[in-house]
Design a protein around this motif. Structure first.
Motif, PDB file in Angstrom:
ATOM      1  N   LEU A  93     -25.314  14.561-114.924  1.00  0.00           N
ATOM      2  CA  LEU A  93     -24.609  15.331-115.976  1.00  0.00           C
ATOM      3  C   LEU A  93     -22.941  15.319-115.897  1.00  0.00           C
ATOM      4  CD1 LEU A  93     -26.592  18.714-115.880  1.00  0.00           C
ATOM      5  CD2 LEU A  93     -26.810  16.694-117.512  1.00  0.00           C
ATOM      6  N   GLY A  94     -22.473  14.974-114.610  1.00  0.00           N
ATOM      7  CA  GLY A  94     -20.983  15.028-114.539  1.00  0.00           C
ATOM      8  C   GLY A  94     -20.635  13.771-115.072  1.00  0.00           C
ATOM      9  N   PHE A  95     -21.179  12.669-115.014  1.00  0.00           N
ATOM     10  CA  PHE A  95     -20.720  11.214-115.425  1.00  0.00           C
ATOM     11  C   PHE A  95     -21.001  11.067-116.841  1.00  0.00           C
ATOM     12  CE2 PHE A  95     -20.320  10.275-110.854  1.00  0.00           C
ATOM     13  CZ  PHE A  95     -18.999   9.834-110.746  1.00  0.00           C
ATOM     14  N   PHE A  96     -22.256  11.765-117.340  1.00  0.00           N
ATOM     15  CA  PHE A  96     -22.537  11.328-118.541  1.00  0.00           C
ATOM     16  C   PHE A  96     -22.639  12.669-119.652  1.00  0.00           C
ATOM     17  CE2 PHE A  96     -24.566   8.313-116.040  1.00  0.00           C
ATOM     18  CZ  PHE A  96     -23.968   7.190-116.305  1.00  0.00           C
ATOM     19  N   THR A  97     -22.463  12.459-120.999  1.00  0.00           N
ATOM     20  CA  THR A  97     -22.826  13.630-121.769  1.00  0.00           C
ATOM     21  C   THR A  97     -24.086  13.061-122.529  1.00  0.00           C
ATOM     22  OG1 THR A  97     -20.460  14.410-121.844  1.00  0.00           O
ATOM     23  CG2 THR A  97     -22.105  15.293-123.587  1.00  0.00           C
ATOM     24  N   PRO A  98     -25.053  13.261-122.204  1.00  0.00           N
ATOM     25  CA  PRO A  98     -26.324  12.755-122.951  1.00  0.00           C
ATOM     26  C   PRO A  98     -26.646  13.650-124.040  1.00  0.00           C
ATOM     27  CG  PRO A  98     -27.097  13.942-121.034  1.00  0.00           C
ATOM     28  CD  PRO A  98     -25.760  13.638-120.906  1.00  0.00           C
ATOM     29  N   GLN A  99     -27.744  13.139-124.906  1.00  0.00           N
ATOM     30  CA  GLN A  99     -28.331  14.036-126.016  1.00  0.00           C
ATOM     31  C   GLN A  99     -28.863  15.376-125.596  1.00  0.00           C
ATOM     32  OE1 GLN A  99     -31.373  11.616-128.096  1.00  0.00           O
ATOM     33  NE2 GLN A  99     -29.789  10.340-129.015  1.00  0.00           N
ATOM     34  N   PHE A 100     -28.750  16.372-126.223  1.00  0.00           N
ATOM     35  CA  PHE A 100     -29.197  17.594-125.743  1.00  0.00           C
ATOM     36  C   PHE A 100     -30.427  17.484-125.152  1.00  0.00           C
ATOM     37  CE2 PHE A 100     -30.940  21.989-126.415  1.00  0.00           C
ATOM     38  CZ  PHE A 100     -29.821  22.541-125.963  1.00  0.00           C
ATOM     39  N   SER A 101     -31.371  16.949-125.701  1.00  0.00           N
ATOM     40  CA  SER A 101     -32.925  16.805-124.922  1.00  0.00           C
ATOM     41  C   SER A 101     -32.810  16.166-123.593  1.00  0.00           C
ATOM     42  CB  SER A 101     -33.832  16.286-126.018  1.00  0.00           C
ATOM     43  OG  SER A 101     -33.457  14.951-126.472  1.00  0.00           O
ATOM     44  N   ILE A 102     -32.181  15.151-123.661  1.00  0.00           N
ATOM     45  CA  ILE A 102     -31.985  14.315-122.546  1.00  0.00           C
ATOM     46  C   ILE A 102     -31.344  15.130-121.263  1.00  0.00           C
ATOM     47  CG2 ILE A 102     -31.175  12.199-121.098  1.00  0.00           C
ATOM     48  CD1 ILE A 102     -33.291  11.692-123.343  1.00  0.00           C
ATOM     49  N   MET A 103     -30.159  15.759-121.696  1.00  0.00           N
ATOM     50  CA  MET A 103     -29.495  16.591-120.602  1.00  0.00           C
ATOM     51  C   MET A 103     -30.408  17.632-120.048  1.00  0.00           C
ATOM     52  SD  MET A 103     -28.154  20.276-120.454  1.00  0.00           S
ATOM     53  CE  MET A 103     -27.684  20.788-122.230  1.00  0.00           C
ATOM     54  N   LEU A 104     -31.299  18.341-120.841  1.00  0.00           N
ATOM     55  CA  LEU A 104     -32.233  19.366-120.201  1.00  0.00           C
ATOM     56  C   LEU A 104     -33.235  18.824-119.359  1.00  0.00           C
ATOM     57  CD1 LEU A 104     -33.289  21.080-123.391  1.00  0.00           C
ATOM     58  CD2 LEU A 104     -31.746  21.868-122.010  1.00  0.00           C
ATOM     59  N   VAL A 105     -33.472  17.408-119.349  1.00  0.00           N
ATOM     60  CA  VAL A 105     -34.271  16.660-118.394  1.00  0.00           C
ATOM     61  C   VAL A 105     -33.609  16.723-117.015  1.00  0.00           C
ATOM     62  CG1 VAL A 105     -35.445  14.660-117.536  1.00  0.00           C
ATOM     63  CG2 VAL A 105     -35.346  15.467-119.781  1.00  0.00           C
ATOM     64  N   PHE A 106     -32.207  16.602-116.878  1.00  0.00           N
ATOM     65  CA  PHE A 106     -31.612  16.415-115.726  1.00  0.00           C
ATOM     66  C   PHE A 106     -30.931  17.740-115.226  1.00  0.00           C
ATOM     67  CE2 PHE A 106     -30.813  12.100-117.493  1.00  0.00           C
ATOM     68  CZ  PHE A 106     -31.166  11.308-116.451  1.00  0.00           C
ATOM     69  N   LEU A 107     -30.720  18.687-116.153  1.00  0.00           N
ATOM     70  CA  LEU A 107     -30.769  20.027-115.916  1.00  0.00           C
ATOM     71  C   LEU A 107     -31.978  20.596-115.023  1.00  0.00           C
ATOM     72  CD1 LEU A 107     -28.594  22.508-116.217  1.00  0.00           C
ATOM     73  CD2 LEU A 107     -30.169  22.883-118.186  1.00  0.00           C
ATOM     74  N   PHE A 108     -33.168  20.062-115.512  1.00  0.00           N
ATOM     75  CA  PHE A 108     -34.440  20.861-114.856  1.00  0.00           C
ATOM     76  C   PHE A 108     -34.474  20.016-113.476  1.00  0.00           C
ATOM     77  CE2 PHE A 108     -38.732  19.273-113.620  1.00  0.00           C
ATOM     78  CZ  PHE A 108     -39.256  20.359-113.666  1.00  0.00           C
ATOM     79  N   ILE A 109     -34.132  18.797-113.312  1.00  0.00           N
ATOM     80  CA  ILE A 109     -34.150  18.145-112.115  1.00  0.00           C
ATOM     81  C   ILE A 109     -33.321  18.758-110.976  1.00  0.00           C
ATOM     82  CG2 ILE A 109     -33.649  15.975-110.668  1.00  0.00           C
ATOM     83  CD1 ILE A 109     -34.414  14.366-113.282  1.00  0.00           C
TER      84      ILE A 109
END
Length: 402
Positions: A93-109
């Motif tokens: 999340l620090g190095f990328f600004t992914p699509q909202f749905s993809i962001m939620l995946v890394f937020l979950f991790i």
């Protein structure tokens, strides 16, 4: 705590203090400003803010199962695994600004790692403390975390104020720094594992614990699940959405809360030893009722226009958020209560994990429903509900026999 006292501690206790320090630094660089990240990077609504809590909080429900699956490892090594997850999630999340749905995946991790470490950290800390110094030492542990949360929040405030940090840039430097701090925590956990001759293992004997003796503890964590989700998520959201405040303001409030906590938390530990769990649970419950009811009144004023969104009414809002942070800092009282009533010491980690699962089931439900209530009826009703259920904390304090 004096430096001379610190030098006399066992090596493993010193390492644990350093783990708390770098964990707090990482928390201030990430968890404390996520709401601003969601607003600035994705421009979400209040309802979407509630929905985001599903991938953020579902790890709290499943962490007891993950810990059970990793029962072959001691608690310190499970904590290492937790740090790896946290680092991976927040650095992406620090190095990328992914699509909202993809962001939620890394937020979950990231959230899974964070939630795994919560009960393990408490359990490791308790295992290092002599019983006759439990309250004092837990106060010192919590006080240390609060001090360095203040340091981290100060850095965040200054850097956002000077436009060094921004959630509109390609790289989100607070998250990158959080990942670096967590990497240091991982190294310290490796050192702690090598230092301890008898690694901490609380969850091997019993993978899942549900005892009638712990029913009041379960009630406390369920109530806290609703309370924290409403105030920790929607308290800042009132400031962000209604009052238009940015990350520097939220960081400044974190600094103020942490500064007060430097003195408040150690005192709380001493009061716990002096007055006992029952009286402190009363104080905890009363503080929740007052904070949520008064914040509900303030929010009513903001949305109806009877209170200005500048000047002293805003300062009152800031004050209530700070007071809530102090109420939240009293959470270790529940851990000490569980320690005192534990039928078996091996129950502590799995019971903390089960409690977290209960807490987060309620959190997810409250987050989504609160977002709906905000959108349909208004934000003030969320806080009035939190105040009403907090009467349950006072009832539990009345029933506690300690």
């Amino acid at each position: 705590m004096k430096w001379s006292e610190f030098k006399l501690m066992k090596k493993e206790v010193k390492i644990y203090f350093y783990i708390l320090i770098f964990t707090a630094l990482a928390t201030g660089m990430s968890q404390g400003i996520l709401s601003n990240y969601f607003k600035d990077a994705y421009n979400i609504t209040a309802f979407e803010r509630g929905v985001i809590e599903f991938p953020r909080e579902i790890p709290g429900m499943i962490c007891v199962l993950v810990i059970a699956l990793l029962a072959a490892l001691n608690d310190i090594r499970v904590s290492m695994f937790a740090q790896i997850l946290s680092i991976f999630g927040i650095v992406v999340l620090g190095f990328f600004t992914p699509q909202f749905s993809i962001m939620l995946v890394f937020l979950f991790i990231n959230s899974l790692g964070t939630h795994l470490f919560m009960p393990l950290s408490d359990g490791i800390g308790i295992s290092l403390v002599d019983q006759d110094k439990l309250g004092m030492r837990m106060g010192q542990f919590k006080g240390t975390s609060v001090k360095f949360l203040m340091v981290s929040s100060t850095i965040v405030f200054i850097c956002f104020k000077l436009n060094i940090f921004s959630f509109s840039t390609a790289i989100k430097w607070p998250f990158v720094l959080a990942g670096m701090f967590l990497l240091i925590v991982l190294g310290l956990l490796i050192l702690l594992d090598r230092t301890m001759h008898h690694p901490v293992i609380h969850h091997k004997k019993t993978k899942f614990v549900f005892r009638k003796e712990y029913k009041l503890y379960y009630i406390l964590v369920i109530l806290y699940g609703a309370q924290k989700q409403i105030m920790l998520v929607y308290g800042p959201w009132v400031l962000i959405e209604i009052l238009g405040k940015k990350a520097d303001t939220l960081a400044l409030l974190a600094i103020a809360g942490a500064f007060i906590g430097i003195f408040f938390i150690p005192a709380l530990g001493r009061w716990l030893d002096r007055y006992g769990v029952k009286k402190l649970l009363y104080a905890d419950g009363i503080s929740f009722v007052m904070v949520y009811f008064l914040f509900g009144l303030l929010t009513t004023g903001y949305v109806t226009g009877t209170l200005s969104t500048i000047g002293w009414p805003v300062l009152l809002g800031y004050f209530m958020v700070i007071i809530d942070k102090m109420s939240t800092q009293m959470s270790f009282i529940r851990t000490v209560y569980l320690k005192n009533i534990a039928v078996d010491s091996s129950d502590i980690i799995p019971t903390l994990s089960l409690g977290m699962s209960m807490d987060h089931f309620v959190s997810i439900t409250c987050a989504i429903l609160s977002g709906l209530v905000w959108s349909v009826w208004g934000p003030q009703y969320i806080f009035y509900f939190a105040a009403s259920i907090s009467l349950g904390n006072i009832y539990v304090a009345y029933k506690v026999k300690l």
